[in-house]
Every structure is written in structure tokens, then in C-alpha cells.
Design a protein around this motif. Structure first.
Motif, PDB file in Angstrom:
ATOM      1  N   GLU A 118       0.787  -1.322   0.023  1.00 44.18           N
ATOM      2  CA  GLU A 118      -0.110  -0.082  -0.086  1.00 44.18           C
ATOM      3  C   GLU A 118       0.975   1.302   0.025  1.00 44.18           C
ATOM      4  OE1 GLU A 118      -3.710   2.141   2.564  1.00 44.18           O
ATOM      5  OE2 GLU A 118      -2.629   0.301   3.233  1.00 44.18           O
ATOM      6  N   ASP A 119       1.993   1.316   0.857  1.00 46.55           N
ATOM      7  CA  ASP A 119       2.604   2.517   0.929  1.00 46.55           C
ATOM      8  C   ASP A 119       3.395   2.723  -0.361  1.00 46.55           C
ATOM      9  OD1 ASP A 119       4.198   0.398   1.272  1.00 46.55           O
ATOM     10  OD2 ASP A 119       5.728   1.125   2.490  1.00 46.55           O
ATOM     11  N   HIS A 129       0.913   4.175  -2.961  1.00 43.00           N
ATOM     12  CA  HIS A 129       0.764   5.471  -2.667  1.00 43.00           C
ATOM     13  C   HIS A 129       1.564   6.481  -2.999  1.00 43.00           C
ATOM     14  CE1 HIS A 129      -2.537   5.234   1.063  1.00 43.00           C
ATOM     15  NE2 HIS A 129      -3.072   4.831  -0.625  1.00 43.00           N
ATOM     16  N   ASN A 130       3.231   5.906  -3.162  1.00 44.48           N
ATOM     17  CA  ASN A 130       4.121   6.716  -3.649  1.00 44.48           C
ATOM     18  C   ASN A 130       4.185   6.925  -4.957  1.00 44.48           C
ATOM     19  OD1 ASN A 130       6.676   8.006  -3.411  1.00 44.48           O
ATOM     20  ND2 ASN A 130       7.770   5.962  -3.907  1.00 44.48           N
ATOM     21  N   ALA A 161      -7.781   3.682  -3.199  1.00 44.79           N
ATOM     22  CA  ALA A 161      -6.486   4.140  -3.019  1.00 44.79           C
ATOM     23  C   ALA A 161      -6.832   5.779  -3.221  1.00 44.79           C
ATOM     24  CB  ALA A 161      -5.345   3.534  -3.826  1.00 44.79           C
ATOM     25  N   LEU A 162      -7.523   6.122  -4.099  1.00 45.62           N
ATOM     26  CA  LEU A 162      -7.467   7.552  -4.455  1.00 45.62           C
ATOM     27  C   LEU A 162      -8.613   8.292  -3.655  1.00 45.62           C
ATOM     28  CD1 LEU A 162      -6.574   7.801  -8.214  1.00 45.62           C
ATOM     29  CD2 LEU A 162      -5.118   8.417  -6.228  1.00 45.62           C
ATOM     30  N   SER A 183      -9.223   7.858  -0.381  1.00 40.16           N
ATOM     31  CA  SER A 183      -8.806   7.989   1.222  1.00 40.16           C
ATOM     32  C   SER A 183      -8.649   9.397   1.556  1.00 40.16           C
ATOM     33  CB  SER A 183      -7.598   7.175   1.407  1.00 40.16           C
ATOM     34  OG  SER A 183      -7.201   7.444   2.668  1.00 40.16           O
ATOM     35  N   LEU A 199       1.178   9.424  -5.729  1.00 41.49           N
ATOM     36  CA  LEU A 199       1.430  10.743  -5.241  1.00 41.49           C
ATOM     37  C   LEU A 199       2.206  11.645  -6.250  1.00 41.49           C
ATOM     38  CD1 LEU A 199       2.228  10.483  -1.448  1.00 41.49           C
ATOM     39  CD2 LEU A 199       0.576  11.951  -2.250  1.00 41.49           C
ATOM     40  N   PHE A 248      -4.967  10.293   2.188  1.00 41.83           N
ATOM     41  CA  PHE A 248      -4.076  10.432   1.027  1.00 41.83           C
ATOM     42  C   PHE A 248      -4.605  11.753   0.003  1.00 41.83           C
ATOM     43  CE2 PHE A 248      -3.946   9.643  -3.567  1.00 41.83           C
ATOM     44  CZ  PHE A 248      -2.443   9.092  -3.745  1.00 41.83           C
TER      45      PHE A 248
END
Length: 468
Positions: free
Chosen positions: A60-61, A64-65, A88-89, A91, A68, A94
């Protein structure tokens, strides 16, 4: 409150972003949904589970990286790619990390009502705002159909939040009876499709007050006699402070944790402008302090001389980064009372050094488009004499836009140069007519709609960093 429909930005032709790009003179079709939920994968042949893409295997991290690195528009549009991207988009933590999208929002001189629109397309257009993305030089539409009010008029913004005067609901939700019920002030996040109605105000405040959006969701309403302030988390009411000013504040702005405004201290037959300021800390909860005194003070220096005498009908706007104050007005040809204006001048006050300098001067050929000076006859002379009365000024954060009745379908734009020495060197070296003094002048074409009246607007940082 949060609208129950799905996310709110669409892009034409793909219905997957929160804002709709406009092409030509006709508004792009919009819908209230941002994307359709993808159909669940299936395996009709019965050979087992569908194949898994490599990106689905990322932690997940790490995902997100990767995400971003997208811009806000790209991130919102990417929600329609898959269920994984949608989750993911969507949250809030985030989304708050994504960079905001700086836009110019325009408001109609006669706000339309969605209830009076004769077609679904007209209703969708009435329930949206024109916006300009200066980084991409594209016009957009921001849908506001999630607001359950018959009409609205945007007046101010803070990061991610938009403030609007709205007409009360006919069922009594907006309050107020009689022929002219008072309007309500609403804070909303148009990307998150959520809104909140602020405590009620009297009709005099909505008709004559100027709204400023402060930090942390605070709001300020200024009139000639008093200032009202509202801060979330405190008592659900407005606090009132007397306005210790010699006249009604003109074009008040927020910069460097203070409010700046111009006041006319002259005579009925000749204006004389002075600059006043009030720290936000003097307005109690707005500045995060205590009760506050609400007292204003003149901001003047002997070395400034006649800086306020050279401009006709000056207006204030925040400079880039809130480090300066821009004062824009018609440049008087002389100090006579009825002196005509030769162009539009932009002066800049550096709040660190308290020194004025010339930031920009509208090119003569551009100014003639606003005044009609190239037309023959007596009307042309009257237009030139009217000067800056024919030019409306709005913007902020180092960009200024100009509109006028004689300029249809476009706006003039001035951008504050980040490296002024380089801009001046390029102007001298290339002899480019668009560069006069500091900054860059250009036309913004392709403005659709609003065939009547003169545009006005303000800067809005769209994003998810704040919720109403």
C-alpha cells in the motif's frame, strides 16, 4: 453535509474527473457522477480467478508513493481505472497530500438559477462555475449540483473551501419569511461534494457585506459599520466588532495574517485614498487569539508621497505568496479631478520593506481594447475619459485578470514575474510588446457563456486539504 451522489468532477469527453473541460463556445456535457464503478471481474470459462496485474501486488505504501506523483486532476480522473485505484485515491488522508490546483473562478453578474432552467443541459450549466487553469491555460466547469439550493453566488475562497451566498430553500431550510428572506452563507468543498451552512445572518449583511475567507475555515463579513467573524469549533455564532474606519472599506484583502483595505478620506467632489490594516489577531478567534479589539490603523509612510493620487479607482489584491499587496487602478494623465486615464497601472507594496514599486503597466494596445479609444467619434473620447471605470479587476497571489464590456469572450491577464530581473532583461533583449515593466501580459481566450454583463472572480485552490 455530504452529498449522497458520487464524486464530483468530470472531464469531457471522459466522465472521470471532477472538473469538465470546455471546448469552444458550448459548455461540455456534465454529469453528477465522477465515474462508474467497474463491473466485477468474472471468469466465464471457469478456468479460475482472473489474472492479477503487477500494480495490484504492490504494498500500500509503495502504491501511494506512485500515485502521489500524479497531479490533482490526474488523481481524480484515475479513480475510474479500477477498484484498487478508486479505493486508494478516495482516502481522505491520501487526498490531503495531493498538491492543490490553483484556479480562477468566475461569477456571473446575474447568477442563474437551476430551477428556472428549461432543459437539463441548461440546468447543469446553471449549477456549475466557470474556472480557468492558468498552468494549462484551459477553461473548466466545476459542478455544484450537489448543493440543494435554488441559486448561489460564489464570493470568496480559502484552501479547498469555497464560500457562497445561497438563497434559502423554499421549504424553510434556509430560514426567513416574507418577500425577501435573507441569504445564507455556505462553505463547501466542491471536489468532496460536501457543504455546511454557516449560522444565519441578517439581510443587510448578505446584501452589503464583503466576505473574506480566513485560515482554518474561518469567515469574515465586513460592512461599513462593523465586522462579523466566525470560527469553527467555537460557539456556533458570529462575533461582532465595530469597524473603526473613516469610510466603507474598499476591496479588502487578506495578506500576511492581516486585513488590508482602502478608505476614501477625501471630499464628496474628490477622492483621497488611504491604506488601513487590521491584524487577524485583533478579530478574536479568526486569528487564533482571544477576544480581540477589532481596531484598524492607517498604514502610511512619509516617503510614499502621492502614491495614492496617481491611480483612479484603485483596488487591492494579494501579491505572490502573500508577501506583498498589489494596488491596481487607472493611471491618471494629470492630477486634475476629471483627468482621463492613459492605461492601467499595478503598484506593489513589499510588506517586509514597506516600499512601493511599479509591478506592471498594461500595454497601450491592450488598454485600447477596453476603452474603445480606436473608435471614431465623441463616444471614443468619452470612453477614454472614463478610463478605469471600464475595466474590472480581480485575481490574487501574483495574477491579475481584467474584464470589460468592450472585451467579449476573453480576459486580459498579468502574471507577476518570479525572477523580475530576468523578465526585464528578456523584455529589453527581445523587444516583446507583452512585457512592460515587470511581469507578463497576455490574453486569455475562449471564454464561453456570460454573454451579458462584466465578469468578476477570485482565485481558488481546489483540493482536499480542508472540509467544511
Amino acid at each position: 453535509m455530504t452529498a449522497t451522489t458520487s464524486d464530483a468532477m468530470e472531464e469531457d469527453p471522459a466522465p472521470s474527473s471532477d472538473m469538465t473541460e470546455e471546448e469552444g463556445g458550448d459548455p461540455a456535457p456534465t454529469s453528477d457522477t465522477m465515474e462508474e464503478e467497474p463491473a466485477p471481474s468474472s471468469d466465464p470459462a471457469g478456468y479460475g480467478a482472473p489474472p492479477v496485474s503487477a500494480i495490484q501486488l504492490l504494498p500500500e505504501d509503495a502504491l501511494h508513493n506512485v500515485l502521489l506523483r500524479l497531479t490533482l486532476r490526474e488523481a481524480v480522473a484515475s479513480r475510474a481505472v479500477s477498484r484498487l485505484f478508486r479505493d486508494a485515491l478516495s482516502s481522505p488522508p491520501f487526498l490531503s497530500l495531493l498538491p492543490s490546483l490553483r484556479l480562477l473562478l468566475l461569477r456571473h453578474p446575474r447568477p442563474p438559477t437551476s430551477s428556472s432552467s428549461s432543459s437539463s443541459a441548461a440546468a447543469a450549466a446553471a449549477a456549475s462555475l466557470h474556472a480557468f487553469d492558468p498552468s494549462r491555460r484551459r477553461w473548466l466547469r466545476i459542478p455544484l449540483s450537489f448543493l440543494p439550493f435554488p441559486s448561489f453566488s460564489p464570493v470568496a475562497s480559502s484552501p479547498s473551501l469555497l464560500y457562497l451566498w445561497v438563497d434559502p430553500l423554499s421549504g424553510g431550510g434556509g430560514g426567513g419569511g416574507g418577500g425577501h428572506p435573507p441569504k445564507s452563507l455556505v462553505a463547501c468543498n466542491p471536489l468532496a461534494r460536501s457543504y455546511r451552512v454557516l449560522p444565519p445572518l441578517g439581510s443587510a449583511w448578505s446584501r452589503h457585506g464583503t466576505v473574506l475567507a480566513g485560515p482554518r475555515g474561518t469567515a469574515i463579513v465586513l460592512t461599513e459599520l462593523a465586522a462579523l467573524t466566525y470560527a469553527p469549533g467555537r460557539a456556533d455564532r458570529w462575533l461582532k466588532y465595530p469597524l473603526t474606519l473613516p469610510s466603507k472599506p474598499r476591496s479588502p484583502i487578506l495578506a500576511a495574517d492581516s486585513i488590508f483595505a482602502l478608505c476614501d478620506v477625501g471630499t464628496p467632489w474628490r477622492s483621497q485614498w488611504k491604506l488601513f490594516f487590521c491584524p487577524l489577531s485583533a478579530l478574536g478567534g479568526v486569528g487564533g487569539g482571544g477576544s480581540g479589539s477589532g481596531r484598524w490603523a492607517p498604514l502610511e509612510r512619509h516617503v510614499w508621497g502621492d502614491v495614492f493620487e496617481v491611480l483612479k479607482r484603485p483596488r487591492l489584491l494579494p501579491g505572490a505568496g502573500g508577501r506583498s499587496v498589489l494596488m491596481i487602478g487607472g493611471l491618471r494623465a494629470s492630477f486634475a479631478v476629471d483627468a482621463p486615464c492613459s492605461t492601467v497601472l499595478i503598484l506593489r507594496l513589499d510588506l517586509a520593506t514597506m516600499e512601493w514599486d511599479e509591478a506592471g503597466r498594461m500595454p497601450p494596445e491592450m488598454y485600447r481594447c477596453f476603452t474603445g479609444a480606436g473608435e471614431a467619434g465623441i463616444g471614443a473620447a468619452m470612453a477614454v475619459a472614463a478610463g478605469n471605470n471600464k475595466v474590472k479587476v480581480f485575481g490574487g497571489d501574483g495574477r491579475v485578470w481584467f474584464s470589460g464590456k468592450r472585451v467579449r469572450g476573453k480576459l486580459a491577464m498579468w502574471e507577476e514575474a518570479e525572477a523580475e530581473a530576468e523578465a526585464e532583461a528578456e523584455a529589453e533583449e527581445e523587444g516583446e510588446p507583452g512585457k512592460v515593466g515587470s511581469g507578463l501580459w497576455s490574453w486569455v481566450e475562449g471564454l464561453s457563456g456570460y454573454s451579458e454583463g462584466v465578469y468578476r472572480g477570485f482565485v481558488f485552490d481546489a483540493g482536499f486539504t480542508a472540509m467544511p
